[in-house]
Design an enzyme around this catalytic site. Structure first.
Site, PDB file in Angstrom:
ATOM      1  N   ASP A 128      95.787  45.827  47.581  1.00 27.66           N
ATOM      2  CA  ASP A 128      94.888  46.035  48.714  1.00 27.66           C
ATOM      3  C   ASP A 128      93.690  45.090  48.645  1.00 27.66           C
ATOM      4  O   ASP A 128      93.344  44.575  47.579  1.00 27.66           O
ATOM      5  CB  ASP A 128      94.394  47.491  48.722  1.00 27.66           C
ATOM      6  CG  ASP A 128      93.698  47.874  47.419  1.00 27.66           C
ATOM      7  OD1 ASP A 128      94.314  47.702  46.341  1.00 27.66           O
ATOM      8  OD2 ASP A 128      92.537  48.303  47.460  1.00 27.66           O
ATOM      9  N   GLU A 195      92.760  50.257  45.196  1.00 26.66           N
ATOM     10  CA  GLU A 195      91.660  50.050  44.248  1.00 26.66           C
ATOM     11  C   GLU A 195      90.315  49.968  44.960  1.00 26.66           C
ATOM     12  O   GLU A 195      89.309  50.501  44.490  1.00 26.66           O
ATOM     13  CB  GLU A 195      91.893  48.756  43.450  1.00 26.66           C
ATOM     14  CG  GLU A 195      90.944  48.578  42.252  1.00 26.66           C
ATOM     15  CD  GLU A 195      89.611  47.940  42.576  1.00 26.66           C
ATOM     16  OE1 GLU A 195      88.687  48.047  41.760  1.00 26.66           O
ATOM     17  OE2 GLU A 195      89.457  47.351  43.675  1.00 26.66           O
TER      18      GLU A 195
HETATM   19 ZN    ZN Z   1      89.603  44.126  42.961  1.00 24.39          ZN
END
Ligand code: ZN
Length: 494
Positions: A128, A195
């Site tokens: 991501d 994350e």
């Molecule tokens: Zn990162």
């Protein structure tokens, strides 16, 4: 990675007062002459296809795996497109590794080693990326999701954070597999999908699964470091910053309560007044600074430090108080050596003529390793006094990490791999002010480090999460080679 590359600014702060501190050093004190490291050629894994890395990274950038804190906005189709892209691009990796999806969207690759007694290593990355801030799209030289190269630099959201490292790891494993390499020590690739919004659905579950299976990683390598071309004014040499610890996080709500009533009969102090006074006391009394946490960093840089700064920064036993005062006086350096206090929200009152019975504020603390959520709460209670209620609030909460060793066999493997790949760079342990997915491994893994094999000036590395995120195409071969060397060096007989 949460944006936190403050060291460039920090370094400027160090220089600004160096002369003053120097005056505080006892005269006649001898300073050791340290050997200047001699430059050598990098050790590069033969047969790496740099163009393949660049093409694949450009393609990965074009899959807009943007995540937002409001999870319902996130389209799982983007992450699934990334799975498909990885499957197509890395067939050998998918053949040799056991590939699992965790919580549907995170990926776990296990390349089983032949030596069942050797604890595995875990290489982490995430698919991501953060969004491009609305209104800043035109500030990019090329579109953030075009994956285009201009003047030797591949631009795009995620090139550094964290698709660059992800693709470098994948290329490395694919390359090693293509040469017939079989690991003795199991290699695990743990690839998260959220994350940037805390990793609660991705890395948290991957780590829990590994823990449950009894996997005890020898070491974990995640994001959180890179190679700067220089660290002016500390040194003109490149520095490989390696994350060895991360700050923790807690939000505390302070609440003042009182009688309320009509504003025509006010008490001497209103709830808002009491809250304001508490906030003022809190800002005037931050958690104590601890210059000691920077000792390993300065020690690692010692041979490369500007000779005028070396005696100051490597004799903290003598210069510590002065250096500490100096660093505390600047915002950028202050955050490096203490738990920070940031008042971020305040509320109280609904009508101009009504005294509120309650007024409250939220204060965000980034907790330096060595402090804890509990010690922060205790400190805040002491400072604001008994009349103000102090309560932790919100979902985001985490203790600071422990320090990973800079003296262990795992550190040696990582350090050697960095030195082989970037022979001109000093390897320096660093504390990240943000948090990364690797914190989910702290309960059951050995040393946890953060390092990405990409180079740049501090400005360029600081473009993470901002405008103009990009990598140098000249880093392609070394980036892939680094992970090959790391995997080889981590083998039991290496
Ligand atoms: Zn990162």
């Amino acid at each position: 990675m949460k944006k936190s590359l403050l060291i460039g600014a920090a370094a400027v702060g160090v220089a600004a007062g160096a002369v003053a501190v120097r005056a505080g050093l006892r005269s006649g004190r001898r300073t050791e002459t340290l050997p200047t490291p001699s430059p050598t050629e990098p050790v590069i894994e033969p047969g790496i296809d740099a163009q393949s890395f660049l093409d694949h990274l450009a393609e990965a950038v074009r899959i807009p795996t943007v995540v937002y804190a409001e999870r319902e906005r996130n389209d799982p189709a983007d992450i699934l497109a990334m799975h498909a892209f990885l499957r197509e691009s890395y067939p050998l990796t998918h053949e040799r590794c056991r590939v699992e999806t965790v919580n549907d969207l995170s990926l776990l690759f296990t390349w089983e080693g032949t030596d069942a007694d050797a604890d595995p290593i875990v290489l982490m990355a995430h698919m991501d990326v953060v969004p491009v801030e609305p209104g800043t799209e035109d500030d990019w030289l090329v579109g953030a999701f075009e994956g285009k190269t201009v003047d030797g630099e591949l631009w795009g959201r995620g090139t550094l954070d964290d698709k660059g490292p992800l693709i470098a790891v994948m290329e490395a494993v694919e390359h090693l597999a293509s040469t017939g390499f079989t690991p003795e020590r199991t290699v695990i690739l743990a690839i998260g999908h959220d994350e940037e919004i805390g990793g609660a659905e991705g890395a948290a579950n991957v780590a829990a699964l590994l823990n449950e299976r009894g996997v005890r990683p020898w070491f974990v390598i995640d994001e959180g470091g890179a190679v700067t071309d220089a660290l002016p004014p500390l040194t003109t040499d490149p520095v490989a910053l390696v994350k060895v610890a991360e700050k923790g996080y807690v939000d505390l709500e302070l609440t003042a309560t009182g009688e309320g009533g009509h504003s025509s009969f006010p008490p001497k102090q209103s709830t808002i007044g009491a809250l304001a006074a508490a906030i003022q006391r809190l800002e005037a009394h931050p958690m104590p600074a601890r210059i000691d946490v920077l000792r390993p960093f300065f020690a690692a840089l010692a041979p490369r430090l500007d000779p005028r700064l070396r005696p100051i920064l490597t004799n903290l036993g003598v210069t510590g108080p002065a250096v500490s005062r100096l660093l505390a006086s600047k915002q950028e350096t202050n955050v490096m050596m203490r738990t920070t206090t940031a008042v971020t929200m305040v509320s109280g009152g609904v009508k101009p003529n009504v005294l509120p019975q309650e007024a409250s504020a939220v204060v965000n603390f980034r907790i330096l390793p060595g402090d804890s959520i509990e010690s922060v709460i205790e400190h805040v209670r002491n400072v604001v006094g008994d009349d103000i209620a102090v309560l932790p609030v919100g979902e985001m909460r985490g203790e600071p990490s422990r320090f990973s060793s800079t003296d262990s066999p795992a550190w040696k493997v990582l350090g050697t791999s960095i030195e082989e790949t970037f022979p001109d760079a000093a390897v320096a342990p660093w504390i990240l002010t943000g948090a990364t997915d690797s914190r989910y491994y702290s309960d059951f893994a050995g040393d946890i480090y953060g390092f990405a094999p990409f180079t740049g000036e501090m400005d360029m590395l600081g473009a993470i999460h901002g405008t103009g995120e990009r990598i140098r195409t000249s880093d392609a071969e070394t980036a892939v080679s680094f992970f090959c060397r790391l995997i080889r060096n981590a083998q039991p007989d290496a």
